[in-house]
Design an enzyme around this catalytic site. Structure first.
Site, PDB file in Angstrom:
ATOM      1  N   SER A   1      32.186  40.159  44.434  1.00 41.35           N
ATOM      2  CA  SER A   1      32.955  39.033  44.000  1.00 41.35           C
ATOM      3  C   SER A   1      32.200  37.890  44.922  1.00 41.35           C
ATOM      4  O   SER A   1      31.800  38.255  45.918  1.00 41.35           O
ATOM      5  CB  SER A   1      34.319  39.226  44.362  1.00 41.35           C
ATOM      6  OG  SER A   1      34.344  39.572  45.805  1.00 41.35           O
ATOM      7  N   LYS A   2      32.342  36.900  44.261  1.00 43.55           N
ATOM      8  CA  LYS A   2      31.711  35.698  45.015  1.00 43.55           C
ATOM      9  C   LYS A   2      32.276  35.367  46.341  1.00 43.55           C
ATOM     10  O   LYS A   2      31.818  34.760  47.212  1.00 43.55           O
ATOM     11  CB  LYS A   2      31.389  34.543  44.125  1.00 43.55           C
ATOM     12  CG  LYS A   2      32.877  33.866  43.812  1.00 43.55           C
ATOM     13  CD  LYS A   2      32.596  32.674  42.969  1.00 43.55           C
ATOM     14  CE  LYS A   2      33.887  32.195  42.153  1.00 43.55           C
ATOM     15  NZ  LYS A   2      33.743  31.630  40.912  1.00 43.55           N
ATOM     16  N   ARG A   3      33.600  35.672  46.574  1.00 44.67           N
ATOM     17  CA  ARG A   3      34.119  35.479  47.986  1.00 44.67           C
ATOM     18  C   ARG A   3      33.433  36.331  49.024  1.00 44.67           C
ATOM     19  O   ARG A   3      33.466  36.031  50.131  1.00 44.67           O
ATOM     20  CB  ARG A   3      35.658  36.017  47.904  1.00 44.67           C
ATOM     21  CG  ARG A   3      36.685  34.809  48.063  1.00 44.67           C
ATOM     22  CD  ARG A   3      38.161  35.414  47.893  1.00 44.67           C
ATOM     23  NE  ARG A   3      38.554  36.359  48.355  1.00 44.67           N
ATOM     24  CZ  ARG A   3      39.159  36.270  49.738  1.00 44.67           C
ATOM     25  NH1 ARG A   3      39.168  35.031  50.359  1.00 44.67           N
ATOM     26  NH2 ARG A   3      39.576  37.317  50.213  1.00 44.67           N
ATOM     27  N   LYS A   4      32.889  37.691  48.685  1.00 46.76           N
ATOM     28  CA  LYS A   4      32.220  38.516  49.500  1.00 46.76           C
ATOM     29  C   LYS A   4      30.694  38.330  49.413  1.00 46.76           C
ATOM     30  O   LYS A   4      29.917  38.713  50.377  1.00 46.76           O
ATOM     31  CB  LYS A   4      32.742  39.733  49.594  1.00 46.76           C
ATOM     32  CG  LYS A   4      34.422  39.748  49.665  1.00 46.76           C
ATOM     33  CD  LYS A   4      34.938  41.203  49.837  1.00 46.76           C
ATOM     34  CE  LYS A   4      36.350  41.008  50.269  1.00 46.76           C
ATOM     35  NZ  LYS A   4      36.894  42.267  49.554  1.00 46.76           N
ATOM     36  N   ASN A   5      29.997  37.815  48.430  1.00 46.99           N
ATOM     37  CA  ASN A   5      29.112  38.031  48.337  1.00 46.99           C
ATOM     38  C   ASN A   5      28.375  36.884  47.300  1.00 46.99           C
ATOM     39  O   ASN A   5      29.109  36.785  46.238  1.00 46.99           O
ATOM     40  CB  ASN A   5      28.454  39.373  47.332  1.00 46.99           C
ATOM     41  CG  ASN A   5      27.668  40.417  48.367  1.00 46.99           C
ATOM     42  OD1 ASN A   5      26.850  39.831  48.881  1.00 46.99           O
ATOM     43  ND2 ASN A   5      27.986  41.654  48.313  1.00 46.99           N
TER      44      ASN A   5
END
Ligand code: GLU
Length: 492
Positions: A252-256
């Site tokens: 997910s873009k929140r983590k990567n």
């Protein structure tokens, strides 16, 4: 046998590395057999699909070197390759399914469906359509339609038994029909849902092997049944494992960063990104980690895919990219590639008008424009401070700006300017105070060339990543904080 495979992205956002992952494996699978790889745009969701998103998906896959043999911009014998241009094809199959007794028109209102759902949930049952309209006669349906009642077409599902999904990687997967919904095939506006469109298109485009993410396994019974109803041969199914964050949650873009454009803008080599994706869940027979696309094709074999959750680890990707830079590019190629990346004439022609007035000698240029060729600028909580604004509010400004920018499609100076004017107004803050931390987050400095022009040149992926970085420099937002901020954001 020559395989025909496809990748079928929905143009509803940034080009995701997961799409590149499916495209890579589909590509290798087809090419290994001397077959064809097709790109189909699945834009049945008219509200969320945009031409901008489609264009960036095409650009990204092309940048990676995954050229398709047939697709929206190449055409071919099975076109058009954009579902929105195929809308008159699907209706006839829905009609055929109704005529053969495999589907029915459903006139249930949204309210009724919501009630059924609520009572099923209350009873702890699987939520699914309850078959209310399944026995409506052809005459009654025609009368209701003539009276202007809206309806959808749903497929019938066997009441008992199990569906065996034959997956090339996992073997037989049994799914009880009681777990499968009477899927809507044609919406009230006459447009198909994904499930009808994907089956019709894969058949008409003569796809022999469907390679897609494991999140589609639960949809497979519907598709298998549709092939059976329509009397079509079933393509082989390969459900690839989902890419994961290092903490094993779904990528997910929140983590990567998940957008392919981010990796391009950061200066990764497409060969290295492809190589890295190839390493996720797949390996060369000799265990060598650095390999080219051609080498992957040559050695490609489904049996080399492992089903463990593949972790997308940016550090590992950077390491591999470093190997490519050092081991594969000679100095001349290095110079060419870095020039092509950010120091190309087109880019400089966009940057120069922003700084020309402020420069007396060339040597002043580099510090002023270095942030155009940078990853994440070095920031400290102090550097993001805004006079008379609490740190928590600065974080909020950055987070809200990020959410607005994530939804921004037209990435040009004036709409970006307007976005911040609107945000400052809804927050009841001075535009200057809202822009101060954004300036620093984007350029690393409080004074820089004009912000919105710079953001337009940098592009959405790097700008969003830099705002995310700034939020994390301020300590990030916890799950609890996100919830609270989301609520406030929605009320703006
Ligand atoms: N349009 C679907 C997606 O966005 C494609 C799924 C499939 O490959 O069947 O993932």
């Amino acid at each position: 046998m020559k395989a025909r495979t496809r990748v079928a992205p929905s143009p509803t956002g940034d080009p995701h590395v997961g799409t590149a992952y499916m495209a890579l494996f589909s590509y290798c699978y087809a090419k290994k057999t001397g077959g064809e790889f097709i790109l189909r745009i699945e834009d049945t969701d008219a509200e969320r699909s945009t031409p901008e998103s489609e264009a960036t998906i095409l650009d990204s896959l092309r940048w990676l070197g995954l050229d398709w043999d047939e697709g929206p911009d190449v055409e071919g014998p099975h076109g058009p390759y954009r579902q929105s241009e195929r809308s008159d094809i699907y209706g006839q199959y829905a009609e055929r399914l109704i005529a053969d007794g495999h589907a029915f028109r459903c006139f249930c209102t949204r309210e009724r469906l919501a009630e059924v759902r609520a009572s099923q949930m209350k009873a702890g049952e699987t939520t699914r359509y309850d078959g209310h309209c399944i026995n409506i006669s052809t005459d009654d349906a025609a009368a209701l339609m003539a009276a202007g009642e809206a309806c959808v077409v749903r497929m019938k599902i066997p009441e008992e038994g199990v569906c065996t999904v034959k997956d090339e990687l996992r073997g037989d997967i049994e799914i009880a029909w009681s777990q499968v919904d009477m899927q809507v095939l044609l919406k009230a506006d006459g447009n198909p849902t994904y499930h009808l469109a994907v089956v019709v298109d894969d058949h008409l485009m003569e796809i022999t092997d469907i390679i897609r993410g494991e999140e589609w396994i639960s949809s497979a019974p519907k598709h298998i049944l549709l092939y059976e109803y329509l009397g079509w041969p079933m393509p082989k199914l390969v459900h690839m494992p989902l890419l994961r964050n290092p903490d094993k949650s779904k990528l997910s873009k929140r983590k990567n960063p998940t957008s392919i454009g981010y990796y391009k803008a950061m200066g990764f080599l497409p060969e290295a990104l492809l190589n890295y994706l190839g390493m996720l869940g797949w390996s060369m027979p000799d265990g060598e980690e650095k390999f080219t696309l051609d080498e992957m094709i040559e050695n490609f074999d489904l049996s080399r895919i492992s089903l463990g959750a593949p972790v997308f680890d940016v550090d590992k990707l950077s390491w591999l990219n470093g190997r490519w830079l050092r081991e594969t590019l000679d100095d001349g190629q290095f110079a060419d590639r870095v020039t092509e990346w950010a120091l190309n004439r087109d880019n400089l022609l966009k940057i120069i008008p922003l700084v020309k007035e402020r420069v007396d000698v060339f040597s002043q240029l580099a510090p002023m424009i270095s942030f155009f060729a940078e990853g994440m600028p070095e920031l400290s909580p102090e550097s993001l401070k805004v006079k008379n604004v609490e740190e928590e509010d600065v974080k909020k400004i950055l987070q809200f700006s990020l959410w607005r920018l994530e939804a921004q499609i037209l990435w040009e100076r004036d709409p970006l300017n307007q976005l911040f004017v609107d945000l400052a107004e809804s927050l009841g803050l001075k535009l200057r105070d809202v822009l101060a931390p954004i300036f620093v987050a984007i350029s690393g400095k409080p004074v820089a060339p004009p912000l919105f022009d710079s953001m337009a040149i940098l592009g959405p992926d790097i700008c969003r990543a830099r705002l995310r970085h700034a939020v994390s420099v301020l300590g990030g937002v916890s799950k609890k904080q996100v919830k609270r901020l989301e609520k406030e954001y929605k009320e703006l």
